[in-house]
Design a protein around this motif. Structure first.
Motif, PDB file in Angstrom:
ATOM      1  N   GLY A  52      38.317 -28.873 -35.461  1.00 43.56           N
ATOM      2  CA  GLY A  52      37.159 -28.680 -34.600  1.00 43.56           C
ATOM      3  C   GLY A  52      37.423 -27.666 -33.498  1.00 43.56           C
ATOM      4  O   GLY A  52      36.619 -26.752 -33.281  1.00 43.56           O
ATOM      5  N   PHE A  53      38.560 -27.794 -32.817  1.00 46.08           N
ATOM      6  CA  PHE A  53      38.877 -26.846 -31.742  1.00 46.08           C
ATOM      7  C   PHE A  53      39.175 -25.455 -32.296  1.00 46.08           C
ATOM      8  O   PHE A  53      38.826 -24.443 -31.671  1.00 46.08           O
ATOM      9  N   ALA A  54      39.826 -25.393 -33.453  1.00 43.74           N
ATOM     10  CA  ALA A  54      40.092 -24.087 -34.062  1.00 43.74           C
ATOM     11  C   ALA A  54      38.793 -23.384 -34.421  1.00 43.74           C
ATOM     12  O   ALA A  54      38.610 -22.191 -34.160  1.00 43.74           O
ATOM     13  N   MET A  55      37.867 -24.137 -35.013  1.00 44.73           N
ATOM     14  CA  MET A  55      36.572 -23.561 -35.385  1.00 44.73           C
ATOM     15  C   MET A  55      35.799 -23.114 -34.143  1.00 44.73           C
ATOM     16  O   MET A  55      35.151 -22.061 -34.150  1.00 44.73           O
ATOM     17  N   LEU A  56      35.860 -23.908 -33.072  1.00 45.05           N
ATOM     18  CA  LEU A  56      35.156 -23.541 -31.848  1.00 45.05           C
ATOM     19  C   LEU A  56      35.699 -22.236 -31.275  1.00 45.05           C
ATOM     20  O   LEU A  56      34.936 -21.384 -30.796  1.00 45.05           O
ATOM     21  N   SER A  57      37.007 -22.066 -31.335  1.00 47.12           N
ATOM     22  CA  SER A  57      37.609 -20.837 -30.826  1.00 47.12           C
ATOM     23  C   SER A  57      37.150 -19.634 -31.639  1.00 47.12           C
ATOM     24  O   SER A  57      36.765 -18.599 -31.084  1.00 47.12           O
ATOM     25  N   VAL A  58      37.171 -19.782 -32.966  1.00 47.41           N
ATOM     26  CA  VAL A  58      36.779 -18.669 -33.829  1.00 47.41           C
ATOM     27  C   VAL A  58      35.294 -18.341 -33.668  1.00 47.41           C
ATOM     28  O   VAL A  58      34.902 -17.176 -33.571  1.00 47.41           O
ATOM     29  N   VAL A  59      34.446 -19.374 -33.634  1.00 53.47           N
ATOM     30  CA  VAL A  59      33.003 -19.113 -33.569  1.00 53.47           C
ATOM     31  C   VAL A  59      32.617 -18.539 -32.204  1.00 53.47           C
ATOM     32  O   VAL A  59      31.651 -17.765 -32.106  1.00 53.47           O
ATOM     33  N   THR A  80      27.916 -11.047 -39.488  1.00 57.34           N
ATOM     34  CA  THR A  80      28.024  -9.647 -39.858  1.00 57.34           C
ATOM     35  C   THR A  80      26.713  -8.941 -39.547  1.00 57.34           C
ATOM     36  O   THR A  80      25.760  -9.550 -39.065  1.00 57.34           O
ATOM     37  N   GLY A  81      26.652  -7.679 -39.860  1.00 54.64           N
ATOM     38  CA  GLY A  81      25.442  -6.915 -39.615  1.00 54.64           C
ATOM     39  C   GLY A  81      25.516  -6.202 -38.286  1.00 54.64           C
ATOM     40  O   GLY A  81      26.583  -6.004 -37.694  1.00 54.64           O
ATOM     41  N   GLN A  82      24.357  -5.824 -37.794  1.00 51.53           N
ATOM     42  CA  GLN A  82      24.291  -5.072 -36.546  1.00 51.53           C
ATOM     43  C   GLN A  82      24.736  -5.957 -35.390  1.00 51.53           C
ATOM     44  O   GLN A  82      24.167  -7.004 -35.129  1.00 51.53           O
ATOM     45  N   THR A  83      25.783  -5.535 -34.709  1.00 49.94           N
ATOM     46  CA  THR A  83      26.323  -6.328 -33.610  1.00 49.94           C
ATOM     47  C   THR A  83      25.709  -5.909 -32.291  1.00 49.94           C
ATOM     48  O   THR A  83      25.261  -4.777 -32.117  1.00 49.94           O
ATOM     49  N   ARG A  84      25.719  -6.842 -31.377  1.00 49.57           N
ATOM     50  CA  ARG A  84      25.238  -6.557 -30.040  1.00 49.57           C
ATOM     51  C   ARG A  84      26.431  -6.171 -29.178  1.00 49.57           C
ATOM     52  O   ARG A  84      27.468  -6.832 -29.239  1.00 49.57           O
ATOM     53  N   LYS A  85      26.307  -5.117 -28.398  1.00 54.43           N
ATOM     54  CA  LYS A  85      27.444  -4.617 -27.646  1.00 54.43           C
ATOM     55  C   LYS A  85      27.952  -5.672 -26.675  1.00 54.43           C
ATOM     56  O   LYS A  85      27.212  -6.234 -25.885  1.00 54.43           O
ATOM     57  N   TYR A  86      29.243  -5.930 -26.803  1.00 50.48           N
ATOM     58  CA  TYR A  86      29.887  -6.895 -25.905  1.00 50.48           C
ATOM     59  C   TYR A  86      30.559  -6.150 -24.767  1.00 50.48           C
ATOM     60  O   TYR A  86      31.390  -5.269 -24.983  1.00 50.48           O
ATOM     61  N   LYS A  87      30.182  -6.481 -23.544  1.00 55.11           N
ATOM     62  CA  LYS A  87      30.782  -5.859 -22.376  1.00 55.11           C
ATOM     63  C   LYS A  87      31.898  -6.766 -21.863  1.00 55.11           C
ATOM     64  O   LYS A  87      31.652  -7.902 -21.463  1.00 55.11           O
ATOM     65  N   GLN A  88      33.103  -6.246 -21.917  1.00 53.02           N
ATOM     66  CA  GLN A  88      34.249  -7.042 -21.511  1.00 53.02           C
ATOM     67  C   GLN A  88      34.203  -7.314 -20.014  1.00 53.02           C
ATOM     68  O   GLN A  88      34.076  -6.407 -19.201  1.00 53.02           O
ATOM     69  N   THR A  89      34.264  -8.586 -19.654  1.00 57.44           N
ATOM     70  CA  THR A  89      34.280  -8.997 -18.252  1.00 57.44           C
ATOM     71  C   THR A  89      35.450  -9.932 -18.025  1.00 57.44           C
ATOM     72  O   THR A  89      36.172 -10.306 -18.949  1.00 57.44           O
ATOM     73  N   GLN A  90      35.603 -10.338 -16.779  1.00 60.33           N
ATOM     74  CA  GLN A  90      36.721 -11.214 -16.435  1.00 60.33           C
ATOM     75  C   GLN A  90      36.635 -12.543 -17.173  1.00 60.33           C
ATOM     76  O   GLN A  90      37.655 -13.121 -17.542  1.00 60.33           O
ATOM     77  N   TRP A  91      35.406 -13.031 -17.372  1.00 63.20           N
ATOM     78  CA  TRP A  91      35.222 -14.340 -18.008  1.00 63.20           C
ATOM     79  C   TRP A  91      34.765 -14.225 -19.458  1.00 63.20           C
ATOM     80  O   TRP A  91      34.452 -15.225 -20.088  1.00 63.20           O
ATOM     81  N   GLY A  92      34.722 -13.028 -20.004  1.00 61.78           N
ATOM     82  CA  GLY A  92      34.184 -12.839 -21.344  1.00 61.78           C
ATOM     83  C   GLY A  92      34.919 -13.618 -22.423  1.00 61.78           C
ATOM     84  O   GLY A  92      34.314 -14.189 -23.314  1.00 61.78           O
ATOM     85  N   LEU A  93      36.254 -13.662 -22.333  1.00 64.21           N
ATOM     86  CA  LEU A  93      37.060 -14.334 -23.355  1.00 64.21           C
ATOM     87  C   LEU A  93      37.496 -15.734 -22.921  1.00 64.21           C
ATOM     88  O   LEU A  93      38.385 -16.324 -23.543  1.00 64.21           O
ATOM     89  N   PHE A  94      36.847 -16.260 -21.885  1.00 61.20           N
ATOM     90  CA  PHE A  94      37.255 -17.568 -21.354  1.00 61.20           C
ATOM     91  C   PHE A  94      37.140 -18.661 -22.409  1.00 61.20           C
ATOM     92  O   PHE A  94      38.074 -19.438 -22.627  1.00 61.20           O
ATOM     93  N   TRP A  95      35.976 -18.728 -23.090  1.00 58.49           N
ATOM     94  CA  TRP A  95      35.744 -19.828 -24.038  1.00 58.49           C
ATOM     95  C   TRP A  95      36.642 -19.764 -25.275  1.00 58.49           C
ATOM     96  O   TRP A  95      37.239 -20.788 -25.641  1.00 58.49           O
ATOM     97  N   PRO A  96      36.779 -18.617 -25.938  1.00 57.06           N
ATOM     98  CA  PRO A  96      37.697 -18.596 -27.081  1.00 57.06           C
ATOM     99  C   PRO A  96      39.124 -18.994 -26.721  1.00 57.06           C
ATOM    100  O   PRO A  96      39.780 -19.742 -27.462  1.00 57.06           O
ATOM    101  N   ILE A  97      39.596 -18.519 -25.561  1.00 57.91           N
ATOM    102  CA  ILE A  97      40.961 -18.840 -25.149  1.00 57.91           C
ATOM    103  C   ILE A  97      41.072 -20.311 -24.751  1.00 57.91           C
ATOM    104  O   ILE A  97      42.077 -20.984 -25.035  1.00 57.91           O
ATOM    105  N   LYS A 109      27.675 -12.743 -26.600  1.00 59.92           N
ATOM    106  CA  LYS A 109      27.805 -13.905 -25.714  1.00 59.92           C
ATOM    107  C   LYS A 109      28.617 -14.975 -26.431  1.00 59.92           C
ATOM    108  O   LYS A 109      28.614 -15.037 -27.669  1.00 59.92           O
ATOM    109  N   PRO A 110      29.309 -15.848 -25.682  1.00 56.54           N
ATOM    110  CA  PRO A 110      30.226 -16.796 -26.313  1.00 56.54           C
ATOM    111  C   PRO A 110      29.560 -18.040 -26.902  1.00 56.54           C
ATOM    112  O   PRO A 110      30.226 -18.839 -27.535  1.00 56.54           O
ATOM    113  N   TRP A 111      28.262 -18.223 -26.669  1.00 56.25           N
ATOM    114  CA  TRP A 111      27.567 -19.405 -27.186  1.00 56.25           C
ATOM    115  C   TRP A 111      26.331 -18.967 -27.966  1.00 56.25           C
ATOM    116  O   TRP A 111      25.479 -18.264 -27.436  1.00 56.25           O
TER     117      TRP A 111
END
Length: 270
Positions: free
Chosen positions: A88-95, A49-66, A105-107
């Motif tokens: 473990g995989f559910a938590m990885l997707s959410v995080v 939570t708190g101040q978020t960093r702007k996420y710029k949607q790209t072609q690979w942006g949602l690759f890891w959660p999906i 960033k996804p990591w």
């Protein structure tokens, strides 16, 4: 638009992983050690939570959660009897999604570490790494005691001196101290916003400190167990461990504070 996409993805994950959340709550209610996992999970959510960093949607942006969602689906279908693996995989997707939301960033090592520690991993760590850690602690403690002038020799997880034999038992393996120091290190990574290199160094430092701290604790307790040093207080056995952990924590805080000037250097490459 990008932030709206992440919100929708988080809501989708909360619904798709409903069986994982039910299993996790049930496990926490039946296993006192799993309550520590709730602490790690709460900490991860707090730093999300708190101040978020702007996420710029790209072609690979949602690759890891999906990707983690797809792996969760495959594991659920072909390995239904492994709920910890599902979680473990559910938590990885959410995080991954939370990391995109909070840090752009996804990591993020701090968040990923906290979510890993949120899983009931202590029994598994104790099963697979308990004995090797006990042997390693006994080896280090034997060396420290020999340097102090005592003719101590090691036999597995036992330390021998004349007719005394002191065992490094399971609670002294350092698994719980390893969990606690890793939790503190991951929380400091999030708090001080350390970059990748600094985060890896802090996690490595916490591991080294756990090993050295347990060796120091085991060698100190050897004096108490053999009567070479009288135990003036009944709580001294537990107190030695607390003192060692406090010293470790201070060193970790010192490292984080030393690099506080680079809080904005969050340059994990997605």
């Amino acid at each position: 638009m990008a932030q709206t996409t992440l919100i929708r993805l988080i809501l989708l994950q909360l619904g798709a992983f409903w069986s994982v959340w039910l299993w996790y709550i049930g496990r926490a209610g039946n296993d006192p050690e799993a309550l520590w996992g709730l602490l790690a999970l709460t900490t991860a959510l707090f730093f999300s939570t708190g101040q978020t960093r702007k996420y710029k949607q790209t072609q690979w942006g949602l690759f890891w959660p999906i990707l983690w969602m797809l792996l969760y689906l495959l594991v659920s279908l072909y390995f239904p009897g492994f709920p910890l693996l599902h979680a473990g995989f559910a938590m990885l997707s959410v995080v991954s999604t939370l990391s995109l939301w909070r840090f752009g960033k996804p990591w993020h090592l701090g968040l990923f570490g906290l979510v890993f520690l949120a899983l009931p991993v202590i029994p598994s760590l104790q099963f697979y790494f308990g004995y090797p850690l006990r042997w390693l602690v006994a080896s280090g403690a034997s060396g420290l005691l020999t340097l102090s002038g005592l003719p101590v020799w090691q036999d597995g997880v036992y330390l021998h001196l004349a007719h005394y034999a002191v065992a490094i038992d399971a609670p002294c393996s350092g698994i719980k101290m390893l969990w606690a120091s890793s939790y503190l290190a991951c929380a400091l990574i999030c708090f001080y916003r350390l970059n990748t290199r600094q985060s890896l160094l802090l996690l490595g430092l916490s591991l080294v400190l756990v090993l050295l701290g347990n060796m120091l604790r085991a060698s100190s307790l050897f004096y108490l167990e053999t009567g070479l040093m009288p135990a003036f207080f009944p709580w001294l056995h537990e107190g030695v461990g607390v003192i060692v952990f406090i010293l470790m924590a201070l060193l970790l805080f010192w490292y984080g504070e030393k690099h506080t000037g680079s809080r904005l250097a969050e340059d994990l490459t997605p």
